[in-house]
Design an enzyme around this catalytic site. Structure first.
Site, PDB file in Angstrom:
ATOM      1  N   ILE A 198       0.843  -1.210   0.000  1.00 13.97           N
ATOM      2  CA  ILE A 198       0.000   0.000   0.000  1.00 13.97           C
ATOM      3  C   ILE A 198       0.871   1.250   0.000  1.00 13.97           C
ATOM      4  O   ILE A 198       0.620   2.196  -0.755  1.00 13.97           O
ATOM      5  CB  ILE A 198      -0.953   0.002   1.217  1.00 13.97           C
ATOM      6  CG1 ILE A 198      -1.966  -1.142   1.073  1.00 13.97           C
ATOM      7  CG2 ILE A 198      -1.671   1.349   1.349  1.00 13.97           C
ATOM      8  CD1 ILE A 198      -2.952  -1.266   2.205  1.00 13.97           C
ATOM      9  N   ALA A 282       0.721   2.674   6.700  1.00 15.36           N
ATOM     10  CA  ALA A 282       0.399   1.447   5.951  1.00 15.36           C
ATOM     11  C   ALA A 282       1.357   0.360   6.407  1.00 15.36           C
ATOM     12  O   ALA A 282       2.286  -0.020   5.701  1.00 15.36           O
ATOM     13  CB  ALA A 282       0.522   1.704   4.451  1.00 15.36           C
ATOM     14  N   ALA A 333      -7.216 -10.165  -3.071  1.00 19.48           N
ATOM     15  CA  ALA A 333      -8.599 -10.305  -3.497  1.00 19.48           C
ATOM     16  C   ALA A 333      -8.824 -11.632  -4.222  1.00 19.48           C
ATOM     17  O   ALA A 333      -9.809 -12.342  -3.952  1.00 19.48           O
ATOM     18  CB  ALA A 333      -8.965  -9.135  -4.411  1.00 19.48           C
ATOM     19  N   HIS A 457       5.246 -11.534 -31.989  1.00 16.39           N
ATOM     20  CA  HIS A 457       6.296 -10.506 -32.078  1.00 16.39           C
ATOM     21  C   HIS A 457       5.713  -9.269 -32.741  1.00 16.39           C
ATOM     22  O   HIS A 457       5.013  -9.396 -33.743  1.00 16.39           O
ATOM     23  CB  HIS A 457       7.464 -11.012 -32.918  1.00 16.39           C
ATOM     24  CG  HIS A 457       8.512  -9.968 -33.137  1.00 16.39           C
ATOM     25  ND1 HIS A 457       9.387  -9.582 -32.138  1.00 16.39           N
ATOM     26  CD2 HIS A 457       8.797  -9.201 -34.229  1.00 16.39           C
ATOM     27  CE1 HIS A 457      10.181  -8.636 -32.623  1.00 16.39           C
ATOM     28  NE2 HIS A 457       9.843  -8.382 -33.876  1.00 16.39           N
TER      29      HIS A 457
HETATM   30  P1  FAD Z   1     -12.978  -7.354   2.427  1.00 21.50           P
HETATM   31  O1  FAD Z   1     -12.796  -6.903   1.040  1.00 21.50           O
HETATM   32  O2  FAD Z   1     -12.304  -6.598   3.520  1.00 21.50           O
HETATM   33  O3  FAD Z   1     -14.547  -7.383   2.669  1.00 21.50           O
HETATM   34  C1  FAD Z   1     -15.114  -7.708   3.881  1.00 21.50           C
HETATM   35  C2  FAD Z   1     -16.480  -7.064   3.956  1.00 21.50           C
HETATM   36  O4  FAD Z   1     -17.153  -7.575   5.086  1.00 21.50           O
HETATM   37  C3  FAD Z   1     -16.457  -5.554   4.138  1.00 21.50           C
HETATM   38  O5  FAD Z   1     -17.348  -4.943   3.255  1.00 21.50           O
HETATM   39  C4  FAD Z   1     -16.890  -5.341   5.578  1.00 21.50           C
HETATM   40  O6  FAD Z   1     -17.599  -4.123   5.757  1.00 21.50           O
HETATM   41  C5  FAD Z   1     -17.814  -6.530   5.754  1.00 21.50           C
HETATM   42  N1  FAD Z   1     -17.983  -6.962   7.131  1.00 21.50           N
HETATM   43  C6  FAD Z   1     -17.036  -7.214   8.070  1.00 21.50           C
HETATM   44  N2  FAD Z   1     -17.592  -7.686   9.192  1.00 21.50           N
HETATM   45  C7  FAD Z   1     -18.922  -7.722   8.965  1.00 21.50           C
HETATM   46  C8  FAD Z   1     -20.024  -8.127   9.742  1.00 21.50           C
HETATM   47  N3  FAD Z   1     -19.879  -8.604  10.980  1.00 21.50           N
HETATM   48  N4  FAD Z   1     -21.253  -8.027   9.190  1.00 21.50           N
HETATM   49  C9  FAD Z   1     -21.418  -7.553   7.938  1.00 21.50           C
HETATM   50  N5  FAD Z   1     -20.411  -7.169   7.165  1.00 21.50           N
HETATM   51  C10 FAD Z   1     -19.173  -7.263   7.669  1.00 21.50           C
HETATM   52  N6  FAD Z   1      -5.624  -7.132  -3.346  1.00 21.50           N
HETATM   53  C11 FAD Z   1      -5.343  -7.567  -4.588  1.00 21.50           C
HETATM   54  O7  FAD Z   1      -5.447  -8.767  -4.846  1.00 21.50           O
HETATM   55  N7  FAD Z   1      -4.967  -6.702  -5.588  1.00 21.50           N
HETATM   56  C12 FAD Z   1      -4.854  -5.376  -5.363  1.00 21.50           C
HETATM   57  O8  FAD Z   1      -4.513  -4.626  -6.269  1.00 21.50           O
HETATM   58  C13 FAD Z   1      -5.128  -4.887  -4.055  1.00 21.50           C
HETATM   59  N8  FAD Z   1      -5.040  -3.566  -3.798  1.00 21.50           N
HETATM   60  C14 FAD Z   1      -5.355  -3.122  -2.543  1.00 21.50           C
HETATM   61  C15 FAD Z   1      -5.231  -1.754  -2.281  1.00 21.50           C
HETATM   62  C16 FAD Z   1      -5.531  -1.263  -1.027  1.00 21.50           C
HETATM   63  C17 FAD Z   1      -5.415   0.218  -0.757  1.00 21.50           C
HETATM   64  C18 FAD Z   1      -5.990  -2.157  -0.010  1.00 21.50           C
HETATM   65  C19 FAD Z   1      -6.370  -1.645   1.348  1.00 21.50           C
HETATM   66  C20 FAD Z   1      -6.103  -3.502  -0.257  1.00 21.50           C
HETATM   67  C21 FAD Z   1      -5.773  -4.008  -1.525  1.00 21.50           C
HETATM   68  N9  FAD Z   1      -5.842  -5.366  -1.816  1.00 21.50           N
HETATM   69  C22 FAD Z   1      -5.526  -5.815  -3.060  1.00 21.50           C
HETATM   70  C23 FAD Z   1      -6.267  -6.341  -0.798  1.00 21.50           C
HETATM   71  C24 FAD Z   1      -7.742  -6.692  -1.019  1.00 21.50           C
HETATM   72  O9  FAD Z   1      -8.506  -5.516  -0.962  1.00 21.50           O
HETATM   73  C25 FAD Z   1      -8.192  -7.677   0.036  1.00 21.50           C
HETATM   74  O10 FAD Z   1      -7.342  -8.816   0.013  1.00 21.50           O
HETATM   75  C26 FAD Z   1      -9.608  -8.133  -0.243  1.00 21.50           C
HETATM   76  O11 FAD Z   1     -10.501  -7.047  -0.274  1.00 21.50           O
HETATM   77  C27 FAD Z   1     -10.069  -9.131   0.825  1.00 21.50           C
HETATM   78  O12 FAD Z   1     -11.349  -9.568   0.515  1.00 21.50           O
HETATM   79  P2  FAD Z   1     -12.352 -10.076   1.632  1.00 21.50           P
HETATM   80  O13 FAD Z   1     -13.631 -10.343   0.923  1.00 21.50           O
HETATM   81  O14 FAD Z   1     -11.738 -11.149   2.412  1.00 21.50           O
HETATM   82  O15 FAD Z   1     -12.536  -8.868   2.639  1.00 21.50           O
HETATM   83  P1  NAD Z   2       2.495  -4.835   3.894  1.00 19.29           P
HETATM   84  O1  NAD Z   2       2.648  -5.964   4.813  1.00 19.29           O
HETATM   85  O2  NAD Z   2       2.596  -5.044   2.451  1.00 19.29           O
HETATM   86  O3  NAD Z   2       3.580  -3.724   4.237  1.00 19.29           O
HETATM   87  C1  NAD Z   2       3.709  -3.157   5.519  1.00 19.29           C
HETATM   88  C2  NAD Z   2       5.128  -2.658   5.663  1.00 19.29           C
HETATM   89  O4  NAD Z   2       5.183  -1.881   6.843  1.00 19.29           O
HETATM   90  C3  NAD Z   2       6.155  -3.782   5.820  1.00 19.29           C
HETATM   91  O5  NAD Z   2       7.217  -3.558   4.923  1.00 19.29           O
HETATM   92  C4  NAD Z   2       6.587  -3.682   7.271  1.00 19.29           C
HETATM   93  O6  NAD Z   2       7.920  -4.059   7.477  1.00 19.29           O
HETATM   94  C5  NAD Z   2       6.382  -2.202   7.540  1.00 19.29           C
HETATM   95  N1  NAD Z   2       6.163  -1.865   8.941  1.00 19.29           N
HETATM   96  C6  NAD Z   2       5.429  -2.535   9.845  1.00 19.29           C
HETATM   97  N2  NAD Z   2       5.413  -1.868  11.022  1.00 19.29           N
HETATM   98  C7  NAD Z   2       6.155  -0.744  10.839  1.00 19.29           C
HETATM   99  C8  NAD Z   2       6.504   0.357  11.658  1.00 19.29           C
HETATM  100  N3  NAD Z   2       6.083   0.433  12.915  1.00 19.29           N
HETATM  101  N4  NAD Z   2       7.259   1.327  11.127  1.00 19.29           N
HETATM  102  C9  NAD Z   2       7.685   1.260   9.832  1.00 19.29           C
HETATM  103  N5  NAD Z   2       7.395   0.234   9.020  1.00 19.29           N
HETATM  104  C10 NAD Z   2       6.631  -0.746   9.508  1.00 19.29           C
HETATM  105  O7  NAD Z   2       1.117  -4.135   4.324  1.00 19.29           O
HETATM  106  P2  NAD Z   2       0.280  -2.971   3.623  1.00 19.29           P
HETATM  107  O8  NAD Z   2       1.098  -2.230   2.650  1.00 19.29           O
HETATM  108  O9  NAD Z   2      -0.386  -2.252   4.734  1.00 19.29           O
HETATM  109  O10 NAD Z   2      -0.802  -3.783   2.825  1.00 19.29           O
HETATM  110  C11 NAD Z   2      -1.612  -4.744   3.503  1.00 19.29           C
HETATM  111  C12 NAD Z   2      -1.936  -5.861   2.595  1.00 19.29           C
HETATM  112  O11 NAD Z   2      -2.912  -5.462   1.633  1.00 19.29           O
HETATM  113  C13 NAD Z   2      -0.779  -6.361   1.734  1.00 19.29           C
HETATM  114  O12 NAD Z   2       0.073  -7.228   2.442  1.00 19.29           O
HETATM  115  C14 NAD Z   2      -1.487  -7.062   0.657  1.00 19.29           C
HETATM  116  O13 NAD Z   2      -1.850  -8.335   1.115  1.00 19.29           O
HETATM  117  C15 NAD Z   2      -2.736  -6.212   0.466  1.00 19.29           C
HETATM  118  N6  NAD Z   2      -2.550  -5.320  -0.694  1.00 19.29           N
HETATM  119  C16 NAD Z   2      -2.309  -5.873  -1.909  1.00 19.29           C
HETATM  120  C17 NAD Z   2      -2.099  -5.059  -3.002  1.00 19.29           C
HETATM  121  C18 NAD Z   2      -1.809  -5.683  -4.332  1.00 19.29           C
HETATM  122  O14 NAD Z   2      -2.037  -6.871  -4.470  1.00 19.29           O
HETATM  123  N7  NAD Z   2      -1.323  -4.940  -5.315  1.00 19.29           N
HETATM  124  C19 NAD Z   2      -2.150  -3.684  -2.868  1.00 19.29           C
HETATM  125  C20 NAD Z   2      -2.378  -3.153  -1.615  1.00 19.29           C
HETATM  126  C21 NAD Z   2      -2.594  -3.982  -0.534  1.00 19.29           C
END
Ligand code: FAD
Ligand code: NAD
Length: 480
Positions: A198, A282, A333, A457
């Site tokens: 992130i 993050a 995801a 290519h």
């Molecule tokens: P979530 O997407 O977190 O969904 C869970 C849902 O459950 C939420 O809507 C929440 O409100 C709901 N919920 C929770 N508890 C309850 C409850 N008790 N009752 C009703 N509803 C509830 N992953 C990738 O693969 N590719 C990417 O490019 C990528 N980019 C990311 C960028 C960012 C900034 C972030 C934060 C994450 C990114 N991720 C990416 C990670 C990805 O978003 C998550 O791995 C994915 O959304 C997880 O899916 P999930 O369905 O398990 O949970």
């Molecule tokens: P991350 O685990 O990728 O990175 C967190 C980083 O923060 C690590 O490098 C860690 O060493 C560092 N860190 C931890 N504590 C710290 C501290 N106190 N001070 C300084 N550095 C510290 O986690 P994220 O970037 O928060 O993302 C969370 C997860 O969301 C990812 O691991 C990934 O699974 C998912 N995500 C995926 C995508 C994608 O697939 N393109 C994009 C965004 C998020």
């Protein structure tokens, strides 16, 4: 059991829950899906973190900021110039919001088409009733409660950002991913704690628009999970972009003052100070289970707060499953979606399947980073003999024509069987190129298999072809 209202209830409509719900409905099951997420208009917004504040909005901003950055910094080599390029932040954010709305609304449409019943509110697993199956209490946003029941309940409650006790999110100066995707203007100075996925993606977004971005990463190595050769190229290119990544830097204090957020951190040279206008924290995400489980429902959490499941995503409680970010495994995801599909199929008595060994990782920086399978370190540690092939994008005609000839494809194959064990890439379009390698690995393919396949290519995919040839030292367009 005489009267459950549904065959399956999914709690959570992120990519794990909503995809699982649709697959279960396709298989003829009566399905409900409960989600508490509200959009900017206060209405239910299905799609979870991914669609609302994760994958999709971040990629929208990455794409817009990339276009702007190229216009300002690299279009001149193509002979293209523009006077006074500017970014209009409300339009930039508004475009992202529109895309989010399109996709969250799309999930609602898919639910309708597949006859999945959505509920807006917080779901809590109450436990099992001998006549009505598993009970789930729903508390709607206005506080009203109702209970529904099902033979199966799938917990898909996802994850939330980890908060540092000395840098608590306030949504204004100290930001989580959601607020960092929604800034009203480009911050002059942006601090980022954590140079993980992130931090790098959102740090790139705001850097490309002109922020001075300083990243504090606690670990001494950059992108420790990636192949070191790939991480090295990425570090060099991100430095060129202007991301100031300080490794081995531990934040001690963050104080919000009138003139910005004052950070105190320590690195190898001792205590340091930094003042930024906004601070993105993050440092990872944690499974979210608040309010999800009644004390007597029987579902266990592990030491990291994740729902305990077996290899079939079963919690050990009759008819209760859990998937996605709320359970072990990478927080991605596509991993959650595949678990959702597999659980739906297991519930329907079919053969579900998730291959955790071939889940691709992609980081959408410039250049992109992607990998699947094992790293060299993992192979060494496991004592598995391997061969390495690699190929640079600098020798790929298409990459040069695009003015994006940076990075490489690196392939690891078993030294005796030639089976592909891992592929690691940094460069243009690698988010798409990794798919070919995942297919090959899924079919237990060898580097020879990829080497013998005709690649068009000029395309970027020729880098995969040449890397496969290079495993046996027969790449054509480089010395071996
Ligand atoms: P979530 O997407 O977190 O969904 C869970 C849902 O459950 C939420 O809507 C929440 O409100 C709901 N919920 C929770 N508890 C309850 C409850 N008790 N009752 C009703 N509803 C509830 N992953 C990738 O693969 N590719 C990417 O490019 C990528 N980019 C990311 C960028 C960012 C900034 C972030 C934060 C994450 C990114 N991720 C990416 C990670 C990805 O978003 C998550 O791995 C994915 O959304 C997880 O899916 P999930 O369905 O398990 O949970
Ligand atoms: P991350 O685990 O990728 O990175 C967190 C980083 O923060 C690590 O490098 C860690 O060493 C560092 N860190 C931890 N504590 C710290 C501290 N106190 N001070 C300084 N550095 C510290 O986690 P994220 O970037 O928060 O993302 C969370 C997860 O969301 C990812 O691991 C990934 O699974 C998912 N995500 C995926 C995508 C994608 O697939 N393109 C994009 C965004 C998020």
């Amino acid at each position: 059991m005489s009267d459950p209202s549904f065959d399956v209830i999914f709690i959570g409509a992120g990519p794990a829950g909503y995809v699982g719900a649709i697959r279960a409905a396709q298989l003829g099951l009566k399905v409900a899906c409960i989600d508490a997420f509200a959009g900017k208009d206060g209405k239910q917004a299905l799609g979870g973190t991914c669609l609302n504040v994760g994958c999709i909005p971040s990629k929208a901003l990455l794409d817009s900021s990339r276009q702007f950055h190229n216009l300002v910094h690299s279009f001149d080599v193509h002979g293209i110039s523009a006077d006074n390029p500017r970014i209009d932040v409300p339009t930039f954010i508004g475009r992202k919001d529109k895309i989010v709305k399109q996709f969250t609304g799309g999930v609602a449409t898919l639910f309708k088409a597949n006859k999945v019943t959505p509920f807006f509110g917080t779901g809590k697993l109450l436990g099992s009733d001998k006549d009505r199956g598993n009970q789930v209490e729903i508390t709607s946003p206005d506080g009203a409660k109702q209970t529904i029941s099902a033979t199966n309940v799938v917990l898909a409650s996802g994850s939330v950002p980890i908060e540092l006790p000395f840098a608590k999110f306030d949504g204004k100066a100290i930001l989580d991913n959601a607020s960092a995707l929604d800034l009203a203007e480009v911050p002059k100075r942006l601090g980022v704690i954590g140079a993980g996925v992130i931090g790098l993606e959102l740090g790139s977004v705001w850097r490309r628009l002109g922020s001075e971005v300083t990243m504090l990463e606690a670990l001494p190595d950059f992108l420790g999970a990636a192949d070191p050769d790939i991480a090295k190229v990425a570090a060099r290119e991100l430095k060129k972009l202007g991301l100031d990544i300080k490794l081995g830097a531990k934040l001690g204090k963050a104080e919000v003052k009138k003139d910005g957020v004052h950070l105190t951190y320590t690195d190898k040279d001792g205590e340091q100070q930094l003042v930024v206008d906004k601070l993105l924290v993050a440092v990872g995400r944690r499974a979210y289970t608040e309010g999800l489980l009644a004390a007597d429902c029987g579902v266990q959490l592990d030491e990291r707060g994740r729902i305990v499941v077996d290899e079939h995503c079963h919690t050990g409680v009759d008819g209760v499953w859990a998937i996605g970010d709320a359970v072990r495994g990478p927080m991605l995801a596509h991993k959650g979606s595949e678990e959702g599909v597999a659980v739906a199929e297991w519930i329907a008595g079919k053969a579900g399947h998730v291959n955790y060994d071939t889940i691709p990782w992609v980081i959408y920086t410039e250049p992109e980073i992607a990998w699947a399978g094992k790293t060299e370190k993992e192979l060494k540690d496991a004592g598995i003999p391997y061969k390495v092939g690699s190929f640079p994008f600098a020798a790929i005609g298409r990459a040069v024509a695009m003015n994006e000839a940076i990075g490489q494809v690196k392939m690891l194959a078993h030294a005796e069987t030639d089976r592909i064990l891992g592929v690691h890439m940094v460069g243009p379009g690698v988010s798409e190129l990794i798919a070919e390698c995942v297919v090959a690995m899924e079919f237990k393919g060898s580097s020879e298999d990829l080497a013998r396949i005709v690649h068009a290519h000029p395309t970027l995919s020729e880098a995969v072809h040449e890397a496969a040839l290079s495993v046996d030292k027969r790449a054509i367009h480089k010395g071996n």
